[in-house]
Design a protein around this motif. Structure first.
Motif, short mmCIF file in Angstrom:
data_model
loop_
_atom_site.label_atom_id
_atom_site.label_comp_id
_atom_site.label_asym_id
_atom_site.label_seq_id
_atom_site.Cartn_x
_atom_site.Cartn_y
_atom_site.Cartn_z
N VAL A 1 0.86 -1.19 0.00
CA VAL A 1 0.00 0.00 0.00
C VAL A 1 0.89 1.23 0.00
N GLU A 2 0.51 2.21 -0.81
CA GLU A 2 1.28 3.46 -0.88
C GLU A 2 0.39 4.63 -0.46
N GLY A 3 0.85 5.43 0.47
CA GLY A 3 0.11 6.60 0.91
C GLY A 3 0.33 7.78 -0.01
N LEU A 4 -0.74 8.49 -0.36
CA LEU A 4 -0.69 9.63 -1.26
C LEU A 4 -1.52 10.76 -0.65
N LYS A 5 -0.94 11.45 0.32
CA LYS A 5 -1.62 12.54 1.04
C LYS A 5 -2.89 12.02 1.70
N ASN A 6 -4.08 12.44 1.23
CA ASN A 6 -5.32 12.05 1.89
C ASN A 6 -5.97 10.82 1.28
N TYR A 7 -5.27 10.11 0.45
CA TYR A 7 -5.80 8.87 -0.11
C TYR A 7 -4.65 7.88 -0.27
N VAL A 8 -5.00 6.63 -0.48
CA VAL A 8 -3.99 5.58 -0.58
C VAL A 8 -4.23 4.73 -1.82
N SER A 9 -3.16 4.15 -2.32
CA SER A 9 -3.24 3.18 -3.41
C SER A 9 -2.94 1.80 -2.87
N LEU A 10 -3.85 0.86 -3.13
CA LEU A 10 -3.64 -0.54 -2.77
C LEU A 10 -3.22 -1.29 -4.03
N TYR A 11 -2.05 -1.90 -3.99
CA TYR A 11 -1.53 -2.61 -5.16
C TYR A 11 -1.84 -4.10 -5.02
N LEU A 12 -2.60 -4.60 -5.99
CA LEU A 12 -2.94 -6.00 -6.10
C LEU A 12 -2.32 -6.53 -7.39
N PRO A 13 -2.24 -7.83 -7.57
CA PRO A 13 -1.70 -8.35 -8.83
C PRO A 13 -2.48 -7.82 -10.04
N GLY A 14 -1.81 -7.04 -10.87
CA GLY A 14 -2.43 -6.51 -12.08
C GLY A 14 -3.45 -5.43 -11.86
N GLN A 15 -3.52 -4.86 -10.67
CA GLN A 15 -4.58 -3.89 -10.37
C GLN A 15 -4.14 -2.93 -9.29
N ARG A 16 -4.64 -1.72 -9.36
CA ARG A 16 -4.43 -0.76 -8.28
C ARG A 16 -5.76 -0.12 -7.92
N LEU A 17 -6.06 -0.05 -6.64
CA LEU A 17 -7.27 0.59 -6.16
C LEU A 17 -6.89 1.84 -5.37
N VAL A 18 -7.59 2.93 -5.62
CA VAL A 18 -7.34 4.17 -4.90
C VAL A 18 -8.56 4.49 -4.05
N THR A 19 -8.33 4.83 -2.78
CA THR A 19 -9.42 5.11 -1.87
C THR A 19 -9.09 6.31 -0.99
N TYR A 20 -10.13 7.09 -0.63
CA TYR A 20 -9.95 8.22 0.28
C TYR A 20 -9.74 7.67 1.69
N GLN A 21 -8.55 7.76 2.20
CA GLN A 21 -8.24 7.29 3.53
C GLN A 21 -6.78 7.59 3.82
N SER A 22 -6.46 7.84 5.07
CA SER A 22 -5.06 8.05 5.40
C SER A 22 -4.37 6.71 5.58
N LEU A 23 -3.07 6.71 5.37
CA LEU A 23 -2.31 5.47 5.54
C LEU A 23 -2.36 5.00 6.98
N THR A 24 -2.38 5.92 7.92
CA THR A 24 -2.44 5.56 9.34
C THR A 24 -3.74 4.85 9.67
N ASP A 25 -4.86 5.36 9.15
CA ASP A 25 -6.15 4.72 9.40
C ASP A 25 -6.20 3.33 8.77
N LEU A 26 -5.66 3.20 7.56
CA LEU A 26 -5.67 1.91 6.89
C LEU A 26 -4.81 0.90 7.64
N ALA A 27 -3.68 1.34 8.19
CA ALA A 27 -2.79 0.46 8.94
C ALA A 27 -3.51 -0.19 10.11
N GLU A 28 -4.48 0.52 10.69
CA GLU A 28 -5.23 -0.02 11.81
C GLU A 28 -6.20 -1.11 11.38
N GLN A 29 -6.59 -1.12 10.10
CA GLN A 29 -7.51 -2.13 9.58
C GLN A 29 -6.79 -3.40 9.15
N LEU A 30 -5.55 -3.28 8.76
CA LEU A 30 -4.82 -4.42 8.21
C LEU A 30 -4.24 -5.29 9.32
#
Length: 253
Positions: free
Chosen positions: A170-199
């Motif tokens: 996962v790569e943090g990009l200011k107020n949103y993050v990119s999740l890298y999956l095989p052959g795909q990238r998903l972008v979502t509005y969320q901070s990297l810190t908040d996402l870290a708590e979910q993973l």
């Protein structure tokens, strides 16, 4: 080889991209043009893997181009206007390069494209495996484990289901993050810190202020760099000691 085109209504800007392409061994310049309609024809004819695309063009904007051809090729946006970055990521672009574009930033972007294209071309059984690397042992378990989360999509009430076992990093990009999956990238509005708590931890570890990685997907750790497939991810000084301690304890890499 990755077949590339440079599309920009300013010829000198297209020439700069073409020159950069010529310096990268795994890139092939198919063409350069100031006419986005001509570029669309090249894509529709199946001649292109990767498009370097300007956003503000008179005949057809880069965003309109993405809506027409975005599913047929990978796209790296090139522009002088940072305000278009989020809209570009919502159309699943590989990267967003701000003019004037330094070569090192260009090179980082094309490595991202190479990783995504290699994964897309691979068979389902080897989708998350780099060429020449053995399959990661945890992968079969992840495929059968019903562990997942939902991330917010590009519209207000759209949520996407993402299996933890599919996430490479996962790569943090200011107020949103990119999740890298095989052959795909998903972008979502969320901070990297908040996402870290979910993973779940493990297998996910934050290794840099801008990156979270799945340790199950790591091919190699070399000095201050982590390699997942063909992507090199830096280890931040703050996270280095704790991450390397986990590596030594596991003795699996």
């Amino acid at each position: 080889m990755i077949r590339c085109i440079a599309v920009d209504d300013e010829a000198y800007a297209a020439n700069i991209i073409a020159d950069y392409i010529s310096k990268v061994p795994f890139l092939e310049l198919v063409g350069k043009t100031t006419n986005p309609i001509e570029a669309i024809n090249w894509v529709q004819e199946g001649k292109v893997d990767l498009v370097f695309l300007d956003i503000q063009m008179p005949e057809l904007t880069g965003i309109q181009f993405l809506k027409i051809c975005g599913s047929k090729c990978k796209v790296i946006l090139t522009t002088a206007y940072p305000e278009y970055a989020l809209e570009g990521y919502e159309h699943d672009v590989v990267d967003y390069l701000l003019k004037p574009i330094p070569f090192d930033r260009f090179f980082k972007a094309v490595h991202k494209a190479q990783t995504l294209l290699q994964a897309k071309r691979a068979s389902p059984s080897t989708l998350a495996v780099a060429p020449g690397q053995p399959a990661a042992e945890p992968a079969p378990a992840a495929a059968s484990a019903p562990e997942y989360m939902f991330v917010k999509g590009e519209s207000k009430n759209k949520f996407l289901k993402v299996a933890y076992g599919d996430i490479l990093y996962v790569e943090g990009l200011k107020n949103y993050v990119s999740l890298y999956l095989p052959g795909q990238r998903l972008v979502t509005y969320q901070s990297l810190t908040d996402l870290a708590e979910q993973l779940p931890q493990p297998p996910f570890y934050r290794v840099h202020r801008s990156y979270i990685i799945s340790i199950d997907k790591v091919n190699m750790v070399d000095g201050n760099m982590i390699y997942i497939n063909d992507t090199a991810i830096p280890i931040g000084e703050t996270y280095r000691e704790s991450f390397l301690k986990r590596i030594r304890e596991k003795h699996t890499l």
